[in-house]
Enzyme design. Structure first.
Site, PDB file in Angstrom:
ATOM      1  N   LEU A 234       0.845  -1.191   0.000  1.00  0.00           N
ATOM      2  CA  LEU A 234       0.000   0.000   0.000  1.00  0.00           C
ATOM      3  C   LEU A 234       0.879   1.240   0.000  1.00  0.00           C
ATOM      4  CD1 LEU A 234      -2.617  -0.988   2.758  1.00  0.00           C
ATOM      5  CD2 LEU A 234      -2.923  -1.132   0.283  1.00  0.00           C
ATOM      6  N   ASP A 235       0.345   2.349  -0.516  1.00  0.00           N
ATOM      7  CA  ASP A 235       1.056   3.619  -0.426  1.00  0.00           C
ATOM      8  C   ASP A 235       1.383   3.927   1.038  1.00  0.00           C
ATOM      9  OD1 ASP A 235       0.773   3.986  -3.118  1.00  0.00           O
ATOM     10  OD2 ASP A 235      -0.886   5.383  -2.969  1.00  0.00           O
ATOM     11  N   ARG A 236       2.400   4.705   1.245  1.00  0.00           N
ATOM     12  CA  ARG A 236       2.812   5.054   2.607  1.00  0.00           C
ATOM     13  C   ARG A 236       1.667   5.659   3.408  1.00  0.00           C
ATOM     14  NH1 ARG A 236       7.445   9.586   4.103  1.00  0.00           N
ATOM     15  NH2 ARG A 236       7.237   9.460   6.364  1.00  0.00           N
TER      16      ARG A 236
END
Length: 427
Positions: A234-236
């Site tokens: 997942l994105d940060r």
């Protein structure tokens, strides 16, 4: 509208995904992580109002790591099995009477979608594939016949780089001998990259397993790239549920399921504006933005890869909409790009046209002008897949974190809420 909804369900079923009961209430439950400890370990950058517009975003994205084909260099050929006493990792059988003119390497390339053909050829040459009686080593160009039984022994990848254990609080949703499900908090990068060796989910899991009495660990798959056990990411600044492999066999099987789009991934997002259509399929190819390297965008032709997202409205407010997203493909920043493309950027996602949300935006007359959401309002809420060992269907729901809960509560209190009752929603 009924016909359009049926088409979307059909599109999802093509991917092997089935609609289920509504679980929005479950996602609104509290996530059990000490917020004080989380802030101490994972502080957002001072300019976090950019909500994820970091170069790091490029490496840490909403995409399936498992669907990336493994190369020859990802595999420890010296660590291959020297005997066939142990059970094979994979058994395939050609139906009796079936006429086949395929080469062995071509057949395996179609079946083992998470490995490149060159890696499969090397797998065969190194004696990791046997045909017929289970003892005779095969050759890449061998012709297959009806009744052939093919046994594949996956060797482990190269040894794991040292992963520094970090005492970072994480919310474990489920754990057994082969997998661990985590509700990743916003601001936490998934794995080390480009000189960043600590402060990631992988480091936190290393600490978690270090304290385990059973001596658990992450799978060795992907270890050379400092992402052991990581099947997808997942994105940060995107929060939510992730599955991580603890054994190599679990990793191989999960990777295949992700590669074949057999995993049902659902997200909740708060977007700007009122989305008119209750359900819609966003079918727009995605590629790298030529002007801003860290961004992705809708690109036609060879520059774009096929990307499909189903968007379903859950609640409409005065100036915002709560939507449920179902990924039918797994491109970098897919949800964020698609929602921006249809004119409804995610709240807080300044990279793709969203705006920072302040308390005065949702708590009119009561706010102090302070930001309540400094990242994209996007949460991976539900993950459904076949368990890699038991082969039973499993579904896990991750509660929202406090920033998104506060945003939704504020919108519900301040505006007239219009709710939808779509049977195809599961979150």
């Amino acid at each position: 509208r009924s016909s359009e909804s049926s088409e979307l369900v059909l599109e999802a079923k093509k991917q092997g995904l089935q609609p289920d009961a509504d679980m929005l209430a479950a996602s609104m439950a509290a996530a059990t992580i000490d917020p004080t400890a989380m802030k101490q370990q994972q502080r957002l950058p001072s300019d976090a109002l950019r909500a994820g517009n970091d170069e790091e975003e490029e490496m840490d994205s909403d995409e399936d790591v498992g669907s990336s084909q493994l190369r020859e260099t990802d595999i420890d050929w010296k660590g291959r099995r020297e005997d066939t006493e142990s059970p094979p990792s994979l058994v395939l059988e050609i139906e009796k009477g079936q006429v086949s003119t395929q080469r062995l390497d071509q057949y395996l390339a179609e079946k083992i979608t998470f490995m490149s053909r060159s890696a499969i050829q090397r797998l065969i040459k190194e004696g990791c594939v046997v045909v017929a009686d289970g003892k005779k080593a095969a050759k890449p160009a061998a012709k297959l016949r009806g009744g052939d039984v093919i046994c594949v022994y996956f060797p482990p990848p190269p040894g794991c780089k040292d992963i520094e254990p970090n005492d970072i609080p994480i919310h474990i949703l489920h754990e057994d001998d082969s997998i661990v499900l985590v509700n990743k908090q916003p601001g936490l990068t998934v794995h080390p990259w480009q000189g960043v060796s600590s402060g990631t989910l992988v480091n936190a899991l290393a600490f978690h397993f270090q304290r385990s009495k059973e001596g658990d660990s992450l799978s060795s798959v992907g270890a050379t790239n400092s992402r052991p056990g990581i099947v997808h990411r997942l994105d940060r600044f995107t929060s939510g549920v992730m599955v991580v492999a603890k054994s190599d066999l679990a990793h191989w099987r999960l990777a295949e399921n992700f590669a074949q789009r057999k995993v049902d991934k659902r997200y909740l997002a708060v977007v700007h504006g009122r989305v008119n259509k209750d359900e819609q399929l966003i079918d727009a190819p995605i590629g790298r933005d030529v002007k801003v390297r860290e961004r992705m965008c809708v690109r036609e032709g060879k520059a774009g890869k096929q990307a499909k997202t189903i968007c379903r409205v859950r609640e409409r407010y005065k100036d915002f909409t709560l939507v449920e997203l179902q990924l039918l493909t797994g491109r970098t920043h897919q949800i964020r790009v698609h929602l921006s493309h249809i004119g409804h950027s995610i709240a807080g996602d300044t990279t793709y046209g969203g705006k920072v949300i302040h308390d005065t935006d949702v708590e009119r007359g009561r706010g102090e002008g302070k930001p309540i959401l400094v990242r994209q309002a996007l949460h991976a809420t539900c993950l459904s897949f076949e368990h890699p060992i038991t082969r039973e269907m499993a579904k896990f729901t991750a509660p929202l974190f406090e920033d998104m809960k506060r945003l939704i509560r504020g919108l519900r209190n301040d505006d007239v809420v219009q709710r939808t009752t779509l049977s195809s929603c599961i979150v």
